[in-house]
Design a protein around this motif. Structure first.
Motif, mmCIF file in Angstrom:
data_model
loop_
_atom_site.group_PDB
_atom_site.id
_atom_site.type_symbol
_atom_site.label_atom_id
_atom_site.label_comp_id
_atom_site.label_asym_id
_atom_site.label_seq_id
_atom_site.Cartn_x
_atom_site.Cartn_y
_atom_site.Cartn_z
ATOM 1 N N SER A 312 0.692 -6.242 -10.172
ATOM 2 C CA SER A 312 1.390 -7.529 -10.173
ATOM 3 C C SER A 312 1.191 -8.266 -11.497
ATOM 4 O O SER A 312 2.160 -8.705 -12.136
ATOM 5 C CB SER A 312 0.891 -8.388 -9.016
ATOM 6 N N LYS A 313 -0.062 -8.395 -11.925
ATOM 7 C CA LYS A 313 -0.340 -9.079 -13.189
ATOM 8 C C LYS A 313 0.203 -8.300 -14.379
ATOM 9 O O LYS A 313 0.634 -8.882 -15.373
ATOM 10 C CB LYS A 313 -1.850 -9.298 -13.345
ATOM 11 N N GLN A 315 2.936 -6.406 -14.455
ATOM 12 C CA GLN A 315 4.376 -6.651 -14.557
ATOM 13 C C GLN A 315 4.651 -8.046 -15.108
ATOM 14 O O GLN A 315 5.544 -8.230 -15.941
ATOM 15 C CB GLN A 315 5.040 -6.489 -13.190
ATOM 16 N N ASP A 316 3.904 -9.025 -14.652
ATOM 17 C CA ASP A 316 4.090 -10.397 -15.143
ATOM 18 C C ASP A 316 3.806 -10.478 -16.643
ATOM 19 O O ASP A 316 4.530 -11.159 -17.384
ATOM 20 C CB ASP A 316 3.161 -11.366 -14.397
ATOM 21 N N TYR A 317 2.758 -9.755 -17.072
ATOM 22 C CA TYR A 317 2.374 -9.804 -18.487
ATOM 23 C C TYR A 317 3.429 -9.111 -19.360
ATOM 24 O O TYR A 317 3.791 -9.616 -20.426
ATOM 25 C CB TYR A 317 1.008 -9.159 -18.683
ATOM 26 N N GLY A 319 6.563 -8.817 -18.625
ATOM 27 C CA GLY A 319 7.706 -9.731 -18.626
ATOM 28 C C GLY A 319 7.512 -10.876 -19.606
ATOM 29 O O GLY A 319 8.444 -11.248 -20.340
ATOM 30 N N LEU A 320 6.298 -11.419 -19.654
ATOM 31 C CA LEU A 320 5.977 -12.522 -20.569
ATOM 32 C C LEU A 320 6.127 -12.078 -22.018
ATOM 33 O O LEU A 320 6.685 -12.798 -22.856
ATOM 34 C CB LEU A 320 4.544 -13.010 -20.307
ATOM 35 N N ASP A 323 9.797 -11.706 -23.004
ATOM 36 C CA ASP A 323 10.560 -12.955 -23.002
ATOM 37 C C ASP A 323 10.372 -13.739 -24.300
ATOM 38 O O ASP A 323 10.996 -14.785 -24.492
ATOM 39 C CB ASP A 323 10.144 -13.843 -21.813
ATOM 40 N N LYS A 378 12.339 -3.278 -20.917
ATOM 41 C CA LYS A 378 11.299 -3.829 -20.041
ATOM 42 C C LYS A 378 11.260 -3.076 -18.712
ATOM 43 O O LYS A 378 10.182 -2.697 -18.235
ATOM 44 C CB LYS A 378 11.567 -5.320 -19.803
#
Length: 505
Positions: A312-313, A315-317, A319-320, A323, A378
């Motif tokens: 989870s973290k 994928q978020d990282y 994505g960050l 972006d 991504k």
């Protein structure tokens, strides 16, 4: 010979048609007959023909419906209609489907033969034209790639829509997203409809459409960009898909088309930062400053999250990171490739079924570089990392204490002259027995593991430093550089210098 199908619900007419024409003398061969339209359509699907001669009035499905359905399969099929009815409505519908001839029964042998000869001549001309057009596209592609010179275009100059001695030229590339099932729309027609300068459209070359334009002497790059903005708007309206246009430099000689095409090709990578539905020339991106970044801290975070199996973290990282609007196309590819190599390193350390062994790593990098948008890159990376985490979850291995110590020694002192014999003495174990245990637990021999570690460390130095390849070979424990090259290429599928070129892409 061209293939013919005869369709009529009266068998006597079918037999008569077979006899009244000397088919082979006019370059034709009747390969199938049918007594109804339904059978004719089934036969055509199995074995297509070039010409269909059909009665217009048949039970259940008419000859006109037969024409409609076969035209939907292949619009190039030629038709001759036979009819006992001299009605304008039939002829009008036949004209709608571009029927070649409408012959009334009883059939006039000379009239039918004359119609067939005319069709054969038309198809021969179409064949020659198609061959010439294919040759034209092939030569234009060779020319803009610098493989032939201007003299190579002389044989096809009569079918090229641009002059060979104009004052201005451009080469542009148009990249499309999914076309929403509108393949029947002719892209060339849309482009040429909006063209006030002469142009050539080369479709489906390397996944894109290439447009070669000639311009008047007083045309500026602003005029060119206004033209392509108009093309973009019309393509968006007609195709309902994402579009990216890279416009090459405005050059003053046809001999410089290669230079213009090179610029257009380089502009394609800016879809990663400018997004789809953009139309760019070199001036549009000249103010985008190079943003040199090593991404060493980011890779450390990614490495940590992978080891922790925190999907989870992770994928978020990812994505960050993607972006970040300040990333250049080179940054995006550089970061992406380093993430793949990070995954490769962890895959090796966790012994995960050789996920990136040999050519697999090279193929993965090629696939990555073929992704054309930031979101696609991504998504590709997240998919790769999810697969890696899945393998880690099902392949977690615990090594015995002595093997763990030996692995640690190799990872810390890989550049020294390590051997299984010296390590066995250090741990008071028979070297032969230690070798057997090592191979059993890791699935590879000690020497293979040592060479693997050296190659991994060498790869990190190639990607993260500017050290010379010779110095890197020595830094990881290879005294012979040529031997290092062979081992590295065998392990990764690419030689060290090629890997550095990929890094600098």
């Amino acid at each position: 010979m061209y293939k013919v199908m005869l369709v009529d619900d009266e068998k006597l007419i079918l037999q008569g048609l077979l006899k009244i024409i000397e088919w082979d003398k006019i370059g034709l061969e009747v390969i199938q007959t049918a007594d109804n339209a339904i059978s004719a359509i089934e036969l055509f699907r199995k074995n297509p023909v070039n010409i269909v001669i059909t009665d217009i009035s048949m039970p259940k499905v008419t000859g006109l419906e037969l024409i409609k359905q076969i035209k939907a399969i292949d619009e190039n099929v030629k038709f001759i209609i036979l009819s006992g009815y001299d009605e304008f409505s039939y002829a009008k519908t036949a004209m709608k489907y571009k029927v070649e001839n409408y012959i009334l029964k009883p059939i006039n042998e000379e009239e039918l033969e004359e119609a067939l000869i005319k069709i054969v001549n038309t198809m021969n001309m179409e064949k020659e034209t198609q061959s010439l057009l294919l040759d034209k596209n092939r030569k234009l592609i060779q020319f803009i790639n610098g493989k032939i010179d201007k003299s190579g275009l002389s044989k096809i100059h009569q079918v090229i829509n641009i002059g060979l001695n104009e004052k201005r030229y451009t080469v542009s590339s148009i990249t499309f997203g999914q076309r929403d099932n509108k393949e029947n729309i002719n892209i060339s027609d849309i482009i040429e409809k909006n063209t006030y300068g002469k142009c050539e459209v080369i479709k489906n070359y390397d996944g894109q459409v290439i447009v070669v334009n000639s311009w008047n002497e007083n045309n500026t790059i602003k005029d060119v960009m206004n033209y392509f903005q108009s093309i973009k708007i019309n393509l968006l309206d007609e195709l309902n898909t994402d579009i990216f246009i890279g416009v090459g430099d405005l050059v003053d000689s046809i001999d410089k088309l290669k230079e213009s095409y090179s610029v257009a090709n380089k502009l394609k990578k800016y879809i990663l930062t400018e997004g789809s539905n953009a139309c760019l020339c070199k001036e549009d991106v000249s103010n985008i400053k190079a943003n040199k970044r090593s991404f060493s801290k980011e890779i450390e975070v990614i490495n940590k999250l992978i080891i922790e199996k925190n999907n989870s973290k992770l994928q978020d990282y990812i994505g960050l990171l993607f972006d970040d609007c300040n990333l250049t196309p080179k940054n995006i590819y550089d970061l992406s490739i380093k993430i793949i190599f990070c995954a490769d390193k962890i895959s090796e350390e966790f012994k995960l079924d050789n996920k990136y062994s040999k050519d697999s790593l090279s193929n993965t990098i090629v696939e990555l570089c073929n992704e054309s948008t930031r979101d696609n890159v991504k998504t590709f990376l997240i998919s790769e990392l999810e697969e890696l985490l899945l393998l880690m979850n099902v392949n977690t291995i615990k090594y015995s204490p002595v093997i763990s110590q030996i692995m640690k020694s190799v990872n810390e002192k890989y550049y020294e002259e390590l051997s299984l014999k010296t390590l066995a003495c250090q741990y008071n174990i028979n070297s032969s027995y230690l070798g057997q245990v090592f191979t059993k637990e890791l699935g590879v021999s000690f020497s293979e593991y040592l060479n693997s570690t050296k190659n991994i460390k060498a790869k990190e130095l190639i990607l993260n430093t500017n050290m010379k390849i010779n110095d890197i070979a020595k830094a990881v424990g290879y005294t012979d550089t040529s031997y290092f090259y062979r081992k590295f290429k065998k392990y990764y599928g690419v030689c060290p210098s090629t890997l550095r070129e990929i890094k600098n892409y």
